[in-house]
Design a protein around this motif. Structure first.
Motif, PDB file in Angstrom:
ATOM      1  N   ASN A 181       0.814  -1.223   0.000  1.00  0.00           N
ATOM      2  CA  ASN A 181       0.000   0.000   0.000  1.00  0.00           C
ATOM      3  C   ASN A 181       0.848   1.273   0.000  1.00  0.00           C
ATOM      4  O   ASN A 181       0.793   2.090   0.938  1.00  0.00           O
TER       5      ASN A 181
ATOM      6  N   GLY B 236      -0.527   7.483  -0.042  1.00  0.00           N
ATOM      7  CA  GLY B 236      -1.505   7.637   1.018  1.00  0.00           C
ATOM      8  C   GLY B 236      -0.883   7.837   2.380  1.00  0.00           C
ATOM      9  O   GLY B 236       0.225   8.345   2.525  1.00  0.00           O
TER      10      GLY B 236
ATOM     11  N   TYR C 164      -8.346   1.853   9.232  1.00  0.00           N
ATOM     12  CA  TYR C 164      -9.591   1.813   8.462  1.00  0.00           C
ATOM     13  C   TYR C 164     -10.127   0.383   8.405  1.00  0.00           C
ATOM     14  O   TYR C 164      -9.496  -0.553   8.887  1.00  0.00           O
TER      15      TYR C 164
ATOM     16  N   ASN D 174     -10.209  -2.951   4.395  1.00  0.00           N
ATOM     17  CA  ASN D 174      -9.245  -2.445   3.423  1.00  0.00           C
ATOM     18  C   ASN D 174      -8.439  -3.535   2.745  1.00  0.00           C
ATOM     19  O   ASN D 174      -7.641  -3.226   1.861  1.00  0.00           O
TER      20      ASN D 174
ATOM     21  N   HIS E   8      -5.926  -1.747  -0.158  1.00  0.00           N
ATOM     22  CA  HIS E   8      -5.825  -0.326  -0.502  1.00  0.00           C
ATOM     23  C   HIS E   8      -5.496   0.483   0.734  1.00  0.00           C
ATOM     24  O   HIS E   8      -5.633   0.023   1.876  1.00  0.00           O
ATOM     25  N   THR E   9      -5.043   1.703   0.525  1.00  0.00           N
ATOM     26  CA  THR E   9      -4.779   2.651   1.584  1.00  0.00           C
ATOM     27  C   THR E   9      -5.635   3.890   1.358  1.00  0.00           C
ATOM     28  O   THR E   9      -6.463   3.925   0.436  1.00  0.00           O
ATOM     29  N   ILE E  10      -5.454   4.899   2.198  1.00  0.00           N
ATOM     30  CA  ILE E  10      -6.245   6.123   2.142  1.00  0.00           C
ATOM     31  C   ILE E  10      -5.306   7.318   1.989  1.00  0.00           C
ATOM     32  O   ILE E  10      -4.203   7.323   2.530  1.00  0.00           O
TER      33      ILE E  10
ATOM     34  N   HIS F  12      -9.658   9.754   0.865  1.00  0.00           N
ATOM     35  CA  HIS F  12     -10.112   8.964  -0.273  1.00  0.00           C
ATOM     36  C   HIS F  12      -9.143   7.831  -0.541  1.00  0.00           C
ATOM     37  O   HIS F  12      -7.957   7.905  -0.212  1.00  0.00           O
ATOM     38  N   CYS F  13      -9.661   6.800  -1.178  1.00  0.00           N
ATOM     39  CA  CYS F  13      -8.819   5.745  -1.729  1.00  0.00           C
ATOM     40  C   CYS F  13      -8.646   6.035  -3.219  1.00  0.00           C
ATOM     41  O   CYS F  13      -9.633   6.327  -3.909  1.00  0.00           O
TER      42      CYS F  13
ATOM     43  N   GLU G  24     -13.739   3.733   0.787  1.00  0.00           N
ATOM     44  CA  GLU G  24     -13.087   2.720   1.611  1.00  0.00           C
ATOM     45  C   GLU G  24     -13.928   1.454   1.631  1.00  0.00           C
ATOM     46  O   GLU G  24     -15.155   1.497   1.687  1.00  0.00           O
TER      47      GLU G  24
END
Length: 500
Positions: free
Chosen positions: A98, A101, A112, A115, A133-135, A143-144, A177
């Motif tokens: 990831n 972000g 989060y 994910n 995924h990360t943010i 947001h992703c 997310e």
């Protein structure tokens, strides 16, 4: 009994107690102040759970993915920052997932939810694939911007596994997310779903034996639209229903449950419906009951039950003010994420670091008969924050009614042998292990008959597992008939019992 036999007996009992398939382990603990903190591990079988304390490097602040093999042997986990192998140490090439972000700001795990998710690789029993995924913070919102995938080969590094493809971009867009997954109707491939931010658009990814086969978008046709929304994206165990959440605007926070039909053959959604559950608060956790009749959602203060057929809503729990641990000034054991576990119960974590979980004992029962027991599960003297495993139904077989070809050899619309296997045979020490594959979302019954036709042992088989182990009652030496029944189908095998 000599020492070697004692050790062997311990191994047999240990494996027979906990070997329940892909989804029977929940890693607990958020004690990131120490380099090797005291954490926990929750073993969940078809009837119960057992919690042990362990020292583990990986913490979970919200994001947890893990998976076992089909026999229940633990393989790997991820907190959104790195991937651990079965020894709980960094998997070969499992660091630095990831990128971009806020990942670097959370070295002990992403805070989060939903994910990441581990899936067994279609058509290859030596590989697994992690979607993650990360943010990224943009102004006051998060947001992703990518959905990544990483491939793990479990034959590498002496069987501990290694990452062979890392941080491969699958989707690049402004996304919400949360990641959901459902087995394809061919019984082998996977559908992976994410929602586009500020939109009713669902991104759907098909993962087959070649890897990422296709990515497409679809409007779910609901209103209002989400703005910087995150949710647990949940499918019913039979794969026919899908739920997510939305809200009208960030100021009012009036939240809605979104329910849609899902076609496992085409990956398409239809018949989307929304129902408002809260005024002025977000919805966090989501889960279906085992049968799919009820959908559950929670805000921090309430748990709601929604009848999927008629959209009636019951508030089945209101936060009772419990602080965990009770002698402290922290923390409120409110509601956050939901997890439908392998024992058919739903567990609810908290948004605070707490030592208790809420348990929904009978999620297929209506209204308060579902029996919500707040803070009834004590996980030990270590805190846990939010995280639940993101486990789809790994055991869905084929469904050819929509025109899909079955790739596994198990067509659930035709008579099959349930892939019934049984060992050891003969039985000499009272322990018996069975493997099976039931039709999708259908329970089964395992029974043992003596030569007179009398039932000497029986056990209900849940639809979300394919391995069970038993300590049998004392049986006389002889031949016994073992039968699995599900719906109108049954298959039998004979075993011999020898008392040594």
């Amino acid at each position: 009994m000599n020492k070697a036999i004692l050790i062997l007996s311990y191994i047999i009992v240990h494996n027979f107690s906990y070997g329940q398939g892909f989804n029977h382990i929940w890693l607990l603990g958020d004690n990131s102040l120490a380099p090797f903190p005291a954490n926990g591990r929750m073993f969940i079988d078809s009837n119960s759970y057992n919690i042990i304390t362990e020292s583990r490097k990986m913490d979970f602040l919200g994001t947890e993915g893990n998976i076992c093999n089909a026999n229940g042997n633990f393989l790997m986990s991820s907190n959104g920052v790195w991937i651990a192998d079965a020894t709980n140490d960094t998997m070969m090439n499992g660091d630095s997932i990831n990128p971009n972000g806020v990942t670097s700001s959370w070295p002990f795990g992403l805070p989060y939810f939903a994910n990441n998710i581990f899936l067994n690789y279609p058509g290859d029993s030596t590989k697994y694939i992690l979607f993650h995924h990360t943010i990224t913070q943009v102004g006051s919102y998060y947001h992703c911007f990518e959905l990544y995938s990483s491939v793990i080969d479990v034959t590498l590094n002496s069987g501990l596994g290694g990452v062979t493809l890392k941080n491969s971009v699958v989707i690049q867009d402004t996304l919400n997310e949360g990641i959901g997954a459902c087995k394809h109707a061919n019984g082998s491939d996977w559908w992976i779903v994410m929602m586009k931010d500020a939109s009713d658009i669902a991104y759907t990814v098909l993962c087959d034996s070649s890897g990422i086969a296709t990515v497409f978008k679809q409007h779910l046709n609901y209103n209002p639209l989400p703005v910087e929304n995150g949710a647990q994206l949940s499918f019913s165990l039979d794969g026919t229903k899908f739920i997510t959440t939305t809200y009208d605007n960030p100021t009012n926070q009036n939240s809605f449950l979104v329910i849609a039909d899902f076609d496992r053959c085409t990956g398409m959604f239809s018949n989307t419906q929304t129902i408002q559950l809260t005024n002025g608060s977000y919805l966090w956790g989501l889960a279906f009951s085992p049968s799919g009749k009820y959908a559950y959602a929670c805000s921090s203060g309430y748990i709601f039950q929604v009848d999927v057929d008629n959209l009636t809503v019951d508030t089945v729990a209101t936060y009772d003010g419990f602080i965990s641990p009770p002698t402290s000034t922290c923390c409120a054991t409110t509601f956050w994420n939901m997890y439908l576990a392998a024992n058919g119960k739903i567990y609810v974590t908290s948004g605070s670091r707490v030592r208790h979980f809420t348990e929904i004992n009978y999620p297929d029962s209506a209204d308060t008969a579902c029996n919500v027991q707040q803070h009834s599960v004590f996980i030990g003297n270590y805190p846990h924050l939010r995280a639940v495993p993101n486990h789809p139904n790994y055991y869905l077989g084929c469904d050819t009614t929509g025109g899909c070809t079955c790739l596994t050899g198990i067509n659930e619309n035709q008579q099959n042998d349930f892939r019934f296997r049984i060992y050891p045979n003969p039985v000499t020490e009272g322990y018996l292990h069975i493997g099976y594959l039931l039709p999708q979302n259908k329970k089964g019954l395992f029974q043992i008959y003596d030569i007179t036709g009398k039932v000497v042992f029986k056990y209900g088989l849940p639809q979300w597992s394919n391995e069970q182990s038993f300590k049998l009652p004392e049986l006389s030496e002889g031949i016994y008939n073992c039968i699995i029944t599900s719906g109108m189908e049954r298959v039998s095998k004979k075993i011999a019992v020898i008392n040594e």
